[in-house]
Design a protein around this motif. Structure first.
Motif, PDB file in Angstrom:
ATOM      1  N   LEU A  90       0.830  -1.314  -0.092  1.00 56.94           N
ATOM      2  CA  LEU A  90      -0.005  -0.117  -0.147  1.00 56.94           C
ATOM      3  C   LEU A  90       0.844   1.252  -0.043  1.00 56.94           C
ATOM      4  O   LEU A  90       1.580   1.321   0.826  1.00 56.94           O
ATOM      5  CB  LEU A  90      -0.913   0.271   1.277  1.00 56.94           C
ATOM      6  CG  LEU A  90      -1.869   1.006   1.448  1.00 56.94           C
ATOM      7  CD1 LEU A  90      -3.099   0.710   0.013  1.00 56.94           C
ATOM      8  CD2 LEU A  90      -2.880   0.545   2.624  1.00 56.94           C
ATOM      9  N   TYR A  91       0.450   2.128  -1.198  1.00 55.47           N
ATOM     10  CA  TYR A  91       1.317   3.468  -1.096  1.00 55.47           C
ATOM     11  C   TYR A  91       0.519   4.687  -0.752  1.00 55.47           C
ATOM     12  O   TYR A  91      -0.637   4.432  -0.924  1.00 55.47           O
ATOM     13  CB  TYR A  91       1.792   3.499  -2.632  1.00 55.47           C
ATOM     14  CG  TYR A  91       2.772   2.698  -2.936  1.00 55.47           C
ATOM     15  CD1 TYR A  91       4.178   2.621  -2.874  1.00 55.47           C
ATOM     16  CD2 TYR A  91       2.262   1.719  -3.753  1.00 55.47           C
ATOM     17  CE1 TYR A  91       5.288   1.830  -3.034  1.00 55.47           C
ATOM     18  CE2 TYR A  91       3.399   0.649  -4.351  1.00 55.47           C
ATOM     19  CZ  TYR A  91       4.766   0.665  -4.015  1.00 55.47           C
ATOM     20  OH  TYR A  91       5.550  -0.117  -4.329  1.00 55.47           O
ATOM     21  N   LEU A  92       1.026   5.596  -0.270  1.00 56.16           N
ATOM     22  CA  LEU A  92       0.521   6.745   0.145  1.00 56.16           C
ATOM     23  C   LEU A  92       0.897   7.903  -0.701  1.00 56.16           C
ATOM     24  O   LEU A  92       2.048   8.206  -0.935  1.00 56.16           O
ATOM     25  CB  LEU A  92       0.789   7.358   1.655  1.00 56.16           C
ATOM     26  CG  LEU A  92       0.526   8.757   1.936  1.00 56.16           C
ATOM     27  CD1 LEU A  92      -1.250   8.876   1.970  1.00 56.16           C
ATOM     28  CD2 LEU A  92       0.825   8.861   3.486  1.00 56.16           C
ATOM     29  N   TYR A  93      -0.239   8.650  -1.502  1.00 60.17           N
ATOM     30  CA  TYR A  93       0.040   9.662  -2.381  1.00 60.17           C
ATOM     31  C   TYR A  93      -0.554  10.881  -1.963  1.00 60.17           C
ATOM     32  O   TYR A  93      -1.756  10.587  -1.542  1.00 60.17           O
ATOM     33  CB  TYR A  93      -0.265   9.433  -4.067  1.00 60.17           C
ATOM     34  CG  TYR A  93       0.673   8.440  -4.694  1.00 60.17           C
ATOM     35  CD1 TYR A  93       1.691   9.078  -5.119  1.00 60.17           C
ATOM     36  CD2 TYR A  93       0.386   7.154  -4.601  1.00 60.17           C
ATOM     37  CE1 TYR A  93       2.508   8.197  -6.044  1.00 60.17           C
ATOM     38  CE2 TYR A  93       1.333   6.214  -5.570  1.00 60.17           C
ATOM     39  CZ  TYR A  93       2.584   6.822  -6.331  1.00 60.17           C
ATOM     40  OH  TYR A  93       3.235   6.223  -6.924  1.00 60.17           O
ATOM     41  N   HIS A 116      -6.083   2.250  10.264  1.00 61.96           N
ATOM     42  CA  HIS A 116      -5.331   2.398  11.599  1.00 61.96           C
ATOM     43  C   HIS A 116      -3.974   2.763  11.220  1.00 61.96           C
ATOM     44  O   HIS A 116      -3.426   3.794  11.994  1.00 61.96           O
ATOM     45  CB  HIS A 116      -5.352   1.207  12.358  1.00 61.96           C
ATOM     46  CG  HIS A 116      -6.836   1.130  13.130  1.00 61.96           C
ATOM     47  ND1 HIS A 116      -7.468   1.556  14.006  1.00 61.96           N
ATOM     48  CD2 HIS A 116      -7.813   0.079  12.534  1.00 61.96           C
ATOM     49  CE1 HIS A 116      -8.600   1.142  14.308  1.00 61.96           C
ATOM     50  NE2 HIS A 116      -9.043   0.187  13.425  1.00 61.96           N
ATOM     51  N   THR A 117      -3.189   2.137  10.071  1.00 64.47           N
ATOM     52  CA  THR A 117      -1.876   2.385   9.884  1.00 64.47           C
ATOM     53  C   THR A 117      -1.709   3.857   9.245  1.00 64.47           C
ATOM     54  O   THR A 117      -0.650   4.625   9.795  1.00 64.47           O
ATOM     55  CB  THR A 117      -1.462   1.493   8.720  1.00 64.47           C
ATOM     56  OG1 THR A 117      -1.515  -0.082   9.478  1.00 64.47           O
ATOM     57  CG2 THR A 117       0.029   1.652   8.668  1.00 64.47           C
ATOM     58  N   LEU A 118      -2.702   4.254   8.441  1.00 62.47           N
ATOM     59  CA  LEU A 118      -2.811   5.620   8.012  1.00 62.47           C
ATOM     60  C   LEU A 118      -2.726   6.655   9.104  1.00 62.47           C
ATOM     61  O   LEU A 118      -1.929   7.536   9.186  1.00 62.47           O
ATOM     62  CB  LEU A 118      -3.818   5.992   6.942  1.00 62.47           C
ATOM     63  CG  LEU A 118      -3.976   7.363   6.483  1.00 62.47           C
ATOM     64  CD1 LEU A 118      -2.636   7.486   5.885  1.00 62.47           C
ATOM     65  CD2 LEU A 118      -5.030   7.324   5.440  1.00 62.47           C
ATOM     66  N   ALA A 119      -3.569   6.354  10.164  1.00 64.00           N
ATOM     67  CA  ALA A 119      -3.813   7.190  11.106  1.00 64.00           C
ATOM     68  C   ALA A 119      -2.713   7.323  12.023  1.00 64.00           C
ATOM     69  O   ALA A 119      -2.353   8.404  12.629  1.00 64.00           O
ATOM     70  CB  ALA A 119      -5.295   6.763  12.172  1.00 64.00           C
ATOM     71  N   ALA A 120      -2.054   6.190  12.243  1.00 65.42           N
ATOM     72  CA  ALA A 120      -0.779   6.258  13.304  1.00 65.42           C
ATOM     73  C   ALA A 120       0.196   7.254  12.296  1.00 65.42           C
ATOM     74  O   ALA A 120       1.082   7.916  12.944  1.00 65.42           O
ATOM     75  CB  ALA A 120      -0.345   4.887  13.293  1.00 65.42           C
ATOM     76  N   ARG A 121       0.225   6.727  11.019  1.00 63.30           N
ATOM     77  CA  ARG A 121       1.392   7.615  10.212  1.00 63.30           C
ATOM     78  C   ARG A 121       1.158   9.161  10.266  1.00 63.30           C
ATOM     79  O   ARG A 121       2.031  10.096  10.282  1.00 63.30           O
ATOM     80  CB  ARG A 121       1.426   7.158   8.644  1.00 63.30           C
ATOM     81  CG  ARG A 121       2.063   7.955   7.600  1.00 63.30           C
ATOM     82  CD  ARG A 121       3.752   7.837   7.568  1.00 63.30           C
ATOM     83  NE  ARG A 121       3.984   6.502   7.559  1.00 63.30           N
ATOM     84  CZ  ARG A 121       4.379   5.952   6.343  1.00 63.30           C
ATOM     85  NH1 ARG A 121       4.346   6.399   5.492  1.00 63.30           N
ATOM     86  NH2 ARG A 121       4.687   4.522   6.535  1.00 63.30           N
ATOM     87  N   LEU A 122      -0.168   9.644  10.103  1.00 63.69           N
ATOM     88  CA  LEU A 122      -0.564  11.050  10.305  1.00 63.69           C
ATOM     89  C   LEU A 122      -0.638  11.608  11.437  1.00 63.69           C
ATOM     90  O   LEU A 122      -1.043  12.550  11.769  1.00 63.69           O
ATOM     91  CB  LEU A 122      -1.965  11.075   9.476  1.00 63.69           C
ATOM     92  CG  LEU A 122      -1.956  10.738   7.865  1.00 63.69           C
ATOM     93  CD1 LEU A 122      -3.392  10.862   7.325  1.00 63.69           C
ATOM     94  CD2 LEU A 122      -0.983  11.599   7.192  1.00 63.69           C
ATOM     95  N   SER A 123      -0.649  10.666  12.616  1.00 60.72           N
ATOM     96  CA  SER A 123      -0.929  11.236  14.078  1.00 60.72           C
ATOM     97  C   SER A 123      -2.199  11.759  14.401  1.00 60.72           C
ATOM     98  O   SER A 123      -2.338  12.701  14.953  1.00 60.72           O
ATOM     99  CB  SER A 123       0.174  12.151  14.556  1.00 60.72           C
ATOM    100  OG  SER A 123       1.714  11.649  14.389  1.00 60.72           O
ATOM    101  N   VAL A 124      -3.268  11.094  13.866  1.00 52.30           N
ATOM    102  CA  VAL A 124      -4.719  11.630  13.879  1.00 52.30           C
ATOM    103  C   VAL A 124      -5.139  10.887  15.107  1.00 52.30           C
ATOM    104  O   VAL A 124      -5.008   9.773  15.288  1.00 52.30           O
ATOM    105  CB  VAL A 124      -5.384  11.035  12.639  1.00 52.30           C
ATOM    106  CG1 VAL A 124      -6.805  11.475  12.871  1.00 52.30           C
ATOM    107  CG2 VAL A 124      -4.824  11.584  11.211  1.00 52.30           C
TER     108      VAL A 124
END
Length: 148
Positions: free
Chosen positions: A100-103, A140-148
Motif C-alpha cells: 500500500l502506497y500513500l500519495y 489504523h496504519t494511516l492514522a498512526a502515520r498521520l498522527s490523527v
C-alpha cells in the motif's frame, strides 16, 4: 485458495480526505487497488489500478517549498494474514499480500470504473461502511502515520 500480490493506493487531497471506492462484487468500501500482473512493477500496478478504478492520475513535479518530488509515494505498509482473505462471487478465495502506497497529489475528476461502482473523497472520521477488516487495518496504519 491461492495467494496473490496486490497493490493499493491511499490518496489524500489537500483537505485531508481519502479516496475510496465501493467494490461492485461485494458492496464494501475499499481503497483503489488490485492484482499485480506477472512481471509488473508493484508501484506501476498501484498507479494502473488507481487510473482504472477512479480515472485519477498522480500529479508529477516538484514541491518548490520542500524541493521534493511530489510524485514519489510513501510506502504505507505491506499487509497480509487472515484478514486479507477475499472470497469472490464465484466462490474462489484469494489470500492477498497487499503493498500500500500513500500519495498526496493526484489529478483528474473522480469517476468510478472497472470493478468500482462508486468512488469519492471522505474525511478520516466519516469513512463509509461497510468496510473489510483489512481496510480498517489500512486506516489504523494511516492514522498512526498521520498522527490523527
Amino acid at each position: 485458495m491461492v495467494q496473490l500480490v496486490g497493490a493499493g493506493v491511499v490518496c489524500l487531497n489537500p483537505a485531508g480526505e481519502v479516496l475510496m471506492v465501493r467494490r461492485a462484487d461485494n458492496g464494501q468500501w475499499d481503497l483503489p487497488g488490485g492484482r499485480v500482473e506477472p512481471g509488473e512493477e508493484v508501484r506501476a500496478a498501484a498507479l494502473r489500478e488507481l487510473l482504472e478504478e477512479t480515472g485519477l492520475r498522480v500529479a508529477y513535479g516538484m514541491n518548490v517549498a520542500t524541493g521534493m518530488n511530489i510524485s514519489e509515494p510513501e510506502l504505507l505498509g505491506v499487509f497480509s494474514g487472515p484478514d486479507t482473505l477475499h472470497t469472490y462471487p464465484d466462490g474462489n478465495t484469494v489470500a492477498w499480500v497487499t503493498v500500500l502506497y500513500l500519495y498526496r497529489n493526484v489529478r483528474g475528476v473522480v469517476q468510478a470504473a472497472d470493478d468500482a461502482c462508486e468512488a469519492g473523497w471522505f474525511g478520516l472520521r466519516t469513512l463509509p461502511s461497510p468496510r473489510s477488516a483489512v481496510t480498517d487495518r489500512y486506516f489504523h496504519t494511516l492514522a498512526a502515520r498521520l498522527s490523527v
